[in-house]
Design a protein around this motif. Structure first.
Motif, mmCIF file in Angstrom:
data_model
loop_
_atom_site.group_PDB
_atom_site.id
_atom_site.type_symbol
_atom_site.label_atom_id
_atom_site.label_comp_id
_atom_site.label_asym_id
_atom_site.label_seq_id
_atom_site.Cartn_x
_atom_site.Cartn_y
_atom_site.Cartn_z
ATOM 1 N N LEU A 20 1.959 -3.317 8.149
ATOM 2 C CA LEU A 20 0.658 -3.139 8.800
ATOM 3 C C LEU A 20 0.214 -1.673 8.869
ATOM 4 N N PRO A 21 1.078 -0.733 9.245
ATOM 5 C CA PRO A 21 0.637 0.674 9.204
ATOM 6 C C PRO A 21 0.289 1.143 7.789
ATOM 7 N N ALA A 22 1.043 0.655 6.796
ATOM 8 C CA ALA A 22 0.740 1.025 5.408
ATOM 9 C C ALA A 22 -0.615 0.470 4.993
ATOM 10 N N TRP A 23 -0.932 -0.737 5.430
ATOM 11 C CA TRP A 23 -2.245 -1.318 5.122
ATOM 12 C C TRP A 23 -3.366 -0.518 5.804
ATOM 13 N N THR A 24 -3.125 -0.101 7.023
ATOM 14 C CA THR A 24 -4.127 0.712 7.712
ATOM 15 C C THR A 24 -4.406 1.997 6.938
ATOM 16 N N GLU A 25 -3.363 2.603 6.431
ATOM 17 C CA GLU A 25 -3.531 3.822 5.645
ATOM 18 C C GLU A 25 -4.283 3.544 4.347
ATOM 19 N N CYS A 26 -3.998 2.393 3.720
ATOM 20 C CA CYS A 26 -4.740 2.009 2.508
ATOM 21 C C CYS A 26 -6.235 1.896 2.815
ATOM 22 N N PHE A 27 -6.559 1.285 3.941
ATOM 23 C CA PHE A 27 -7.966 1.151 4.323
ATOM 24 C C PHE A 27 -8.585 2.518 4.610
ATOM 25 N N ASP A 28 -7.853 3.346 5.335
ATOM 26 C CA ASP A 28 -8.385 4.662 5.687
ATOM 27 C C ASP A 28 -8.642 5.514 4.442
ATOM 28 N N LYS A 29 -7.793 5.342 3.433
ATOM 29 C CA LYS A 29 -7.923 6.127 2.205
ATOM 30 C C LYS A 29 -8.647 5.355 1.102
ATOM 31 N N THR A 30 -9.137 4.143 1.428
ATOM 32 C CA THR A 30 -9.801 3.246 0.464
ATOM 33 C C THR A 30 -8.989 3.127 -0.831
ATOM 34 N N GLU A 31 -7.709 2.880 -0.653
ATOM 35 C CA GLU A 31 -6.780 2.756 -1.797
ATOM 36 C C GLU A 31 -6.770 1.295 -2.263
ATOM 37 N N PHE A 32 -7.865 0.868 -2.857
ATOM 38 C CA PHE A 32 -8.074 -0.545 -3.144
ATOM 39 C C PHE A 32 -7.765 -0.940 -4.592
ATOM 40 N N VAL A 33 -7.914 -0.014 -5.532
ATOM 41 C CA VAL A 33 -7.566 -0.269 -6.934
ATOM 42 C C VAL A 33 -6.754 0.912 -7.435
ATOM 43 N N GLY A 34 -5.511 0.647 -7.864
ATOM 44 C CA GLY A 34 -4.640 1.734 -8.278
ATOM 45 C C GLY A 34 -4.201 2.565 -7.094
ATOM 46 N N GLY A 35 -3.786 3.796 -7.358
ATOM 47 C CA GLY A 35 -3.371 4.683 -6.283
ATOM 48 C C GLY A 35 -1.877 4.933 -6.252
ATOM 49 N N PRO A 36 -1.417 5.794 -5.349
ATOM 50 C CA PRO A 36 -0.009 6.207 -5.332
ATOM 51 C C PRO A 36 0.970 5.073 -5.022
ATOM 52 N N ARG A 37 0.559 4.109 -4.215
ATOM 53 C CA ARG A 37 1.475 3.008 -3.903
ATOM 54 C C ARG A 37 1.724 2.133 -5.125
ATOM 55 N N VAL A 38 0.726 1.965 -5.955
ATOM 56 C CA VAL A 38 0.909 1.196 -7.191
ATOM 57 C C VAL A 38 1.873 1.933 -8.122
ATOM 58 N N ALA A 39 1.698 3.242 -8.248
ATOM 59 C CA ALA A 39 2.608 4.035 -9.076
ATOM 60 C C ALA A 39 4.045 3.952 -8.562
ATOM 61 N N THR A 40 4.202 4.000 -7.239
ATOM 62 C CA THR A 40 5.537 3.873 -6.647
ATOM 63 C C THR A 40 6.147 2.517 -6.949
ATOM 64 N N LEU A 41 5.349 1.474 -6.835
ATOM 65 C CA LEU A 41 5.843 0.131 -7.117
ATOM 66 C C LEU A 41 6.333 0.022 -8.557
ATOM 67 N N GLU A 42 5.563 0.527 -9.489
ATOM 68 C CA GLU A 42 5.967 0.435 -10.896
ATOM 69 C C GLU A 42 7.296 1.154 -11.136
ATOM 70 N N LYS A 43 7.498 2.288 -10.487
ATOM 71 C CA LYS A 43 8.760 3.010 -10.629
ATOM 72 C C LYS A 43 9.919 2.238 -10.000
ATOM 73 N N LYS A 44 9.672 1.635 -8.840
ATOM 74 C CA LYS A 44 10.722 0.856 -8.181
ATOM 75 C C LYS A 44 11.105 -0.366 -9.015
ATOM 76 N N LEU A 45 10.107 -1.028 -9.565
ATOM 77 C CA LEU A 45 10.377 -2.191 -10.411
ATOM 78 C C LEU A 45 11.205 -1.796 -11.631
#
Length: 372
Positions: A20-45
């Motif tokens: 939930l806090p991570a989602w709040t940050e996504c909303f605050d930063k309008t991280e709706f398509v792509g972004g640093p969390r997507v890049a992190t996920l790809e590296k973790k995968l």
């Protein structure tokens, strides 16, 4: 209390306070398509699956479409696939204008039949093939199928929608796949908060192509090298998946324990067959898969539901029986008898992360009572 076939809330509750806090940050930063969390996920995968390249996308079906294109599949190509799979595997081939070649499955591991694959290629000379790692394990002939396709220049796409966490020889099953796909549909072993998918590959050139295809074929801002798709992930989904990935050991332990419990409860029971991984393969506990000799699966499922036990039939029908198949020009190789017979009698008992001991015991008791 009823025993659910699946309950996603148990995993959701486990990750809620971090997501939930991570989602709040996504909303605050309008991280709706792509972004640093997507890049992190790809590296973790990539790290978890031990593959060099991962590209995320909007869903598992898009992953199949794009993965096939990465292997050169186009209109008129012939693509082999198992007759026992989810519709998306067939659908992706047809949507590209390629010709599906339906092949039966092995009677023991329920994966693409290697002998049938070789025989079908002699007749139809297909350009590509999809090997589906179905039900939470993989083929006993995995190495042979890979080698055969490589020797004959058959592009091999590995559909990994159900195999996250499966190991072969101590390594993740997709580690050596030329091109493979993932689905993060919420019910999967690693499930998201919405649809999501990914493509894995070995070559940097393929990654570049796949990233372009996922983003309208873009080569630069408002410049395009290909006719692509709009298939991208955003930070909201990636935030959830990043947290769920941290729970992979616990998820696999829970699922594998339930799978083994059902196997032990059914051991020695006449007419009951519990399917599972071949030697050398560690399953992920994605699905309990059983058949009962002399009983139709639908009869057993209806009996279980009457006593409050969730049950399902994955899958109740084969690809060749679906009405849209005729319009695709699909080729049906052989009698496809193994897959058809299996679909008549398959039953799945509840199996999900967090299933309680008493729930799986009640499900097993109800199943045994239903087949008497």
């Amino acid at each position: 209390m009823p025993v659910p076939f699946i309950d996603l809330s148990r995993l959701a509750a486990r990750v809620r306070d971090d997501v939930l806090p991570a989602w709040t940050e996504c909303f605050d930063k309008t991280e709706f398509v792509g972004g640093p969390r997507v890049a992190t996920l790809e590296k973790k995968l990539a790290a978890v699956l031990k593959v060099p390249h991962v590209v995320s996308c909007a869903n598992g079906t898009d992953a199949l479409l794009i993965g096939l294109q990465a292997l050169g599949v186009k209109r008129g190509s012939k693509v082999a696939l198992p007759n026992l799979t989810f519709w998306a595997t067939f659908e992706a081939i047809a949507q590209l204008g390629a010709i599906p070649v339906l092949i039966d499955v092995d009677p023991d591991d329920l994966q693409l039949d290697f002998a049938q694959l070789k025989a079908a290629h002699e007749v139809h000379r297909f350009d590509a093939a999809i090997m589906v790692h179905l039900f939470g394990w993989t083929s006993a002939n995995l190495a042979g199928i890979r080698a055969f396709c490589k020797e004959r220049d058959i592009g091999l796409l590995e559909d990994g929608a159900q195999c996250f966490g499966v190991e072969v020889g101590g390594q993740p099953v997709l580690a050596e796949a030329e091109v493979a796909t993932l689905s993060f549909y919420p019910a999967k072993v690693i499930g998201g908060a919405m649809d999501g998918g990914a493509i894995t590959m070995q070559k940097e050139a393929q990654e570049k192509y796949v990233r372009s295809i996922c983003n309208h074929g873009r080569s630069d801002h408002y410049a395009y090298a290909h006719v692509g798709w709009n298939s991208r992930m955003g930070g909201v989904q990636a935030a959830f998946l990043n947290r769920v990935l941290d729970e992979l050991p616990a998820i696999l332990a829970s699922r594998r324990s339930a799978s083994e419990y059902y196997r032990s409860r059914m051991a020695g029971k006449p007419r009951v067959r519990v399917y599972g991984p071949p030697a050398g393969v560690v399953e992920n506990g994605y699905l309990n898969v059983m058949t009962v000799e002399g009983k139709k699966g639908i009869e057993i499922v209806e009996a279980l539901k009457k006593v409050g036990v969730g049950a399902a039939r994955t899958y109740p029908e084969t690809m060749d029986t679906q009405p849209p198949v005729a319009a695709t020009g699909a080729i049906k190789f052989g009698e496809l008898a193994v897959s058809k017979r299996f679909c008549e009698s398959v039953v799945n008992l509840p199996l999900f992360f967090g299933i309680r001991d008493e729930e799986r015991a009640e499900a097993a008791d109800a199943f045994l009572a239903a087949i008497e």
